[in-house]
Write a protein that holds these residues in place. Structure first.
Motif, mmCIF file in Angstrom:
data_model
loop_
_atom_site.group_PDB
_atom_site.id
_atom_site.type_symbol
_atom_site.label_atom_id
_atom_site.label_comp_id
_atom_site.label_asym_id
_atom_site.label_seq_id
_atom_site.Cartn_x
_atom_site.Cartn_y
_atom_site.Cartn_z
ATOM 1 N N PHE A 40 0.841 -1.199 0.000
ATOM 2 C CA PHE A 40 0.000 0.000 0.000
ATOM 3 C C PHE A 40 0.881 1.256 0.000
ATOM 4 C CE2 PHE A 40 -2.685 3.300 1.827
ATOM 5 C CZ PHE A 40 -3.865 3.139 1.107
ATOM 6 N N ALA A 41 1.950 1.242 0.775
ATOM 7 C CA ALA A 41 2.866 2.392 0.818
ATOM 8 C C ALA A 41 3.440 2.670 -0.563
ATOM 9 C CB ALA A 41 3.983 2.131 1.821
ATOM 10 N N ARG A 42 3.847 1.615 -1.270
ATOM 11 C CA ARG A 42 4.390 1.793 -2.621
ATOM 12 C C ARG A 42 3.310 2.315 -3.580
ATOM 13 N NH1 ARG A 42 6.890 -2.943 -1.155
ATOM 14 N NH2 ARG A 42 5.418 -4.232 -2.342
ATOM 15 N N ALA A 43 2.110 1.793 -3.464
ATOM 16 C CA ALA A 43 1.031 2.196 -4.377
ATOM 17 C C ALA A 43 0.622 3.647 -4.176
ATOM 18 C CB ALA A 43 -0.181 1.278 -4.202
ATOM 19 N N THR A 44 0.752 4.157 -2.960
ATOM 20 C CA THR A 44 0.275 5.509 -2.644
ATOM 21 C C THR A 44 1.395 6.516 -2.412
ATOM 22 O OG1 THR A 44 0.163 4.970 -0.285
ATOM 23 C CG2 THR A 44 -1.846 4.614 -1.605
ATOM 24 N N ASP A 45 2.637 6.051 -2.456
ATOM 25 C CA ASP A 45 3.792 6.902 -2.150
ATOM 26 C C ASP A 45 3.737 7.472 -0.741
ATOM 27 O OD1 ASP A 45 5.642 6.746 -4.158
ATOM 28 O OD2 ASP A 45 4.804 8.401 -5.328
ATOM 29 N N ASP A 46 3.129 6.739 0.187
ATOM 30 C CA ASP A 46 3.071 7.144 1.589
ATOM 31 C C ASP A 46 3.990 6.216 2.377
ATOM 32 O OD1 ASP A 46 2.543 7.751 4.223
ATOM 33 O OD2 ASP A 46 0.367 7.682 4.022
ATOM 34 N N HIS A 47 5.240 6.645 2.550
ATOM 35 C CA HIS A 47 6.262 5.818 3.192
ATOM 36 C C HIS A 47 6.599 6.320 4.596
ATOM 37 C CE1 HIS A 47 6.949 3.693 -0.584
ATOM 38 N NE2 HIS A 47 6.872 4.871 -1.174
ATOM 39 N N GLN A 48 5.620 6.901 5.288
ATOM 40 C CA GLN A 48 5.862 7.394 6.636
ATOM 41 C C GLN A 48 6.422 6.250 7.506
ATOM 42 O OE1 GLN A 48 3.396 9.344 10.305
ATOM 43 N NE2 GLN A 48 2.436 9.425 8.328
ATOM 44 N N TRP A 49 7.400 6.553 8.320
ATOM 45 C CA TRP A 49 8.117 5.541 9.095
ATOM 46 C C TRP A 49 7.202 4.686 9.961
ATOM 47 C CZ3 TRP A 49 7.914 5.420 14.367
ATOM 48 C CH2 TRP A 49 7.503 6.586 15.016
ATOM 49 N N ILE A 50 6.147 5.252 10.501
ATOM 50 C CA ILE A 50 5.250 4.505 11.395
ATOM 51 C C ILE A 50 4.609 3.314 10.680
ATOM 52 C CG2 ILE A 50 3.131 5.848 11.002
ATOM 53 C CD1 ILE A 50 4.320 4.774 14.467
ATOM 54 N N THR A 65 4.912 -1.375 13.524
ATOM 55 C CA THR A 65 4.315 -0.585 12.449
ATOM 56 C C THR A 65 2.794 -0.695 12.543
ATOM 57 O OG1 THR A 65 4.456 -2.450 10.915
ATOM 58 C CG2 THR A 65 6.271 -0.842 10.856
ATOM 59 N N ILE A 66 2.126 0.301 11.969
ATOM 60 C CA ILE A 66 0.664 0.279 11.914
ATOM 61 C C ILE A 66 0.229 0.476 10.458
ATOM 62 C CG2 ILE A 66 0.310 1.100 14.278
ATOM 63 C CD1 ILE A 66 -0.286 3.899 13.083
ATOM 64 N N ALA A 67 -0.951 -0.034 10.159
ATOM 65 C CA ALA A 67 -1.510 0.139 8.824
ATOM 66 C C ALA A 67 -1.887 1.596 8.605
ATOM 67 C CB ALA A 67 -2.738 -0.757 8.649
ATOM 68 N N HIS A 68 -1.783 2.041 7.380
ATOM 69 C CA HIS A 68 -2.286 3.359 7.004
ATOM 70 C C HIS A 68 -3.794 3.377 7.258
ATOM 71 C CE1 HIS A 68 1.178 2.456 4.422
ATOM 72 N NE2 HIS A 68 1.354 3.755 4.232
ATOM 73 N N GLY A 69 -4.313 4.502 7.700
ATOM 74 C CA GLY A 69 -5.767 4.615 7.835
ATOM 75 C C GLY A 69 -6.459 4.360 6.507
ATOM 76 N N TYR A 70 -5.887 4.915 5.441
ATOM 77 C CA TYR A 70 -6.508 4.720 4.125
ATOM 78 C C TYR A 70 -6.403 3.279 3.643
ATOM 79 C CZ TYR A 70 -7.189 9.753 3.612
ATOM 80 O OH TYR A 70 -7.596 11.051 3.772
ATOM 81 N N LEU A 71 -5.401 2.536 4.111
ATOM 82 C CA LEU A 71 -5.354 1.111 3.802
ATOM 83 C C LEU A 71 -6.543 0.415 4.464
ATOM 84 C CD1 LEU A 71 -4.305 -1.656 2.961
ATOM 85 C CD2 LEU A 71 -2.603 -1.498 4.785
#
Length: 158
Positions: A40-50, A65-71
């Motif tokens: 999901f991080a790769r697909a959205t370019d959201d690579h925040q460390w958390i 680590t935690i899942a992205h809210g949008y994931l």
């Protein structure tokens, strides 16, 4: 409207009307692993460390680590397929979202499942707008991972 084992099948306006206010679910559990989070991080370019830095996140506020809210939000449509299906109409469109909240973070390795309630229906000239309330449950948590009203537009006709 039919539901034996498996999702509720809605194939008419009458079925849809009968389903208003009925809670569906819970569906089966889905584990959220690091591979899903990284994808999901790769697909959205959201690579925040958390979300993606396991070593740093282990020392962070959630111990992992935690899942992205949008994931978490993006999983709703797939999880909903275990609860209901529309055979009514020629197509179903995502019309939008209302009241999206993420009350509890989803640590890596956690399991989620879905409940939903068809809140209402609004018949239009060539479609039906269907607000559906979803609750994404987080196993062993006091609060849900996500609550959202999804607006589905069912197109009628060819």
């Amino acid at each position: 409207m039919t539901a034996t084992t498996g999702p509720l099948v809605i194939d008419s306006i009458a079925d849809l009307e009968a389903a208003v206010g009925v809670e569906l679910g819970p569906g089966p559990w889905l584990r959220v692993d690091q591979d899903r989070i990284d994808t999901f991080a790769r697909a959205t370019d959201d690579h925040q460390w958390i979300h993606v830095d396991q070593e740093r996140a282990a020392a962070g506020p959630y111990g992992a680590t935690i899942a992205h809210g949008y994931l978490t939000l993006s999983l709703v449509s797939g999880l909903a397929a275990d609860l209901y299906t529309f055979t009514l109409g020629s197509a179903r469109l995502n019309y939008g979202l209302d009241r999206v909240r993420f009350p509890t973070p989803v640590p890596v390795g956690s399991r989620l499942r879905l409940r939903c309630t068809i809140a209402a229906l609004e018949e239009r000239e060539a479609s039906v707008l269907v607000p559906i309330d979803f609750v994404v449950e987080l196993e062993d948590a006091d609060r849900p991972a996500c609550v959202v009203r999804k607006m589905s537009l069912v197109l009628l006709g060819g």
